[in-house]
Write a protein that holds these residues in place. Sequence first.
Motif, PDB file in Angstrom:
ATOM      1  N   TRP A  21       0.830  -1.200   0.000  1.00 60.39           N
ATOM      2  CA  TRP A  21       0.000   0.000   0.000  1.00 60.39           C
ATOM      3  C   TRP A  21       0.869   1.257   0.000  1.00 60.39           C
ATOM      4  O   TRP A  21       2.048   1.198   0.281  1.00 60.39           O
ATOM      5  CB  TRP A  21      -0.947   0.022   1.200  1.00 60.39           C
ATOM      6  N   GLU A  23       0.487   5.459   1.316  1.00 59.10           N
ATOM      7  CA  GLU A  23      -0.328   6.402   2.071  1.00 59.10           C
ATOM      8  C   GLU A  23       0.177   7.821   1.823  1.00 59.10           C
ATOM      9  O   GLU A  23       1.363   8.104   1.957  1.00 59.10           O
ATOM     10  CB  GLU A  23      -0.268   6.100   3.571  1.00 59.10           C
ATOM     11  N   VAL A  92      -4.931   9.613   2.326  1.00 59.53           N
ATOM     12  CA  VAL A  92      -5.492   8.800   1.248  1.00 59.53           C
ATOM     13  C   VAL A  92      -4.572   7.604   1.118  1.00 59.53           C
ATOM     14  O   VAL A  92      -3.375   7.755   0.869  1.00 59.53           O
ATOM     15  CB  VAL A  92      -5.558   9.577  -0.091  1.00 59.53           C
ATOM     16  N   ILE A  94      -3.717   4.011  -0.775  1.00 58.63           N
ATOM     17  CA  ILE A  94      -3.932   3.302  -2.034  1.00 58.63           C
ATOM     18  C   ILE A  94      -3.547   1.848  -1.828  1.00 58.63           C
ATOM     19  O   ILE A  94      -2.407   1.539  -1.482  1.00 58.63           O
ATOM     20  CB  ILE A  94      -3.086   3.910  -3.162  1.00 58.63           C
ATOM     21  N   ILE A 100      -9.078   2.518  -2.827  1.00 51.21           N
ATOM     22  CA  ILE A 100      -8.508   3.602  -2.017  1.00 51.21           C
ATOM     23  C   ILE A 100      -9.310   3.747  -0.730  1.00 51.21           C
ATOM     24  O   ILE A 100     -10.481   3.361  -0.672  1.00 51.21           O
ATOM     25  CB  ILE A 100      -8.460   4.946  -2.773  1.00 51.21           C
ATOM     26  N   GLN A 101      -8.654   4.300   0.271  1.00 50.41           N
ATOM     27  CA  GLN A 101      -9.298   4.528   1.561  1.00 50.41           C
ATOM     28  C   GLN A 101      -8.996   5.943   2.022  1.00 50.41           C
ATOM     29  O   GLN A 101      -7.841   6.355   2.044  1.00 50.41           O
ATOM     30  CB  GLN A 101      -8.790   3.514   2.584  1.00 50.41           C
ATOM     31  N   TRP A 122     -11.912  -0.258  -6.315  1.00 51.97           N
ATOM     32  CA  TRP A 122     -11.627   0.186  -7.680  1.00 51.97           C
ATOM     33  C   TRP A 122     -12.827  -0.031  -8.588  1.00 51.97           C
ATOM     34  O   TRP A 122     -13.068   0.765  -9.504  1.00 51.97           O
ATOM     35  CB  TRP A 122     -10.435  -0.569  -8.273  1.00 51.97           C
ATOM     36  N   PHE A 128     -11.216  10.220  -9.851  1.00 53.41           N
ATOM     37  CA  PHE A 128     -10.619  10.908  -8.713  1.00 53.41           C
ATOM     38  C   PHE A 128     -10.046  12.192  -9.278  1.00 53.41           C
ATOM     39  O   PHE A 128      -9.171  12.157 -10.143  1.00 53.41           O
ATOM     40  CB  PHE A 128      -9.521  10.034  -8.087  1.00 53.41           C
ATOM     41  N   ALA A 145     -13.381  11.928  -4.726  1.00 53.38           N
ATOM     42  CA  ALA A 145     -13.506  10.613  -5.345  1.00 53.38           C
ATOM     43  C   ALA A 145     -14.970  10.450  -5.764  1.00 53.38           C
ATOM     44  O   ALA A 145     -15.874  10.601  -4.942  1.00 53.38           O
ATOM     45  CB  ALA A 145     -13.109   9.518  -4.372  1.00 53.38           C
ATOM     46  N   VAL A 177      -2.814   8.816  -7.128  1.00 55.12           N
ATOM     47  CA  VAL A 177      -4.049   8.027  -7.274  1.00 55.12           C
ATOM     48  C   VAL A 177      -4.333   7.753  -8.747  1.00 55.12           C
ATOM     49  O   VAL A 177      -4.744   6.643  -9.113  1.00 55.12           O
ATOM     50  CB  VAL A 177      -5.237   8.742  -6.594  1.00 55.12           C
ATOM     51  N   ALA A 180      -2.195   4.904  -9.896  1.00 58.05           N
ATOM     52  CA  ALA A 180      -2.711   3.620  -9.406  1.00 58.05           C
ATOM     53  C   ALA A 180      -4.002   3.235 -10.132  1.00 58.05           C
ATOM     54  O   ALA A 180      -4.206   2.061 -10.447  1.00 58.05           O
ATOM     55  CB  ALA A 180      -2.965   3.702  -7.905  1.00 58.05           C
TER      56      ALA A 180
END
Length: 191
Positions: A21, A23, A92, A94, A100-101, A122, A128, A145, A177, A180
């Motif tokens: 991940w 961040e 955020v 990924i 994403i969170q 996704w 985004f 988002a 983002v 990704a």
Amino acid sequence: MQRRTPLHEHPELSIIEHSGWHEYRVDAPGRKHRLASRIPSLGGLWFDACLLLGLAYYWNAIVETLPRLAASALVTSLYLYSRSTQVLWESVMIFPVLGIQLETHRGVAGLSLLASRKFIPWSSLEDFLINEGIRGWDIRYYLVAINRTPQGALQLAVAFENILPRFPILLEVYHGVQEALQDENEHGSDT
């Protein structure tokens, strides 16, 4: 795990990269950025210490009558609640295969007590993007988002909605983002 700050003029942004991940973390204004460690700062607690000393000094006068005790308890409770729910950082995250969170961490003196999270897979993420909005007499940019609910409606989720960082920070997160998202679209079309 690797932590870096890509924008020297904006040290509140840090990127934490791990094998599973990434961040993008933005510290709240007023928090000192620590690249090497995240030890809570005790510098902001001087007012708390003065408040505690004041309560101890006037304790006999406070507990004399019930209205004074109730008023002091109410004021102290409200103060402690407001101190423990301050935004410390927002991020955020990924997750390359999943989505994403968006996270908001609240607490006191660098200690996260509450965290709110919104995960967007996704498969439901439409886009985004950086949008602009009017706040008073100021135009502010923000990340949003756009995702589709199971019922088919579009839903907006604002990243960094409490901190509202400046455009260079938003641009850095946006590029991460989008990269990704592009990788996910390429991998998703292969299967």
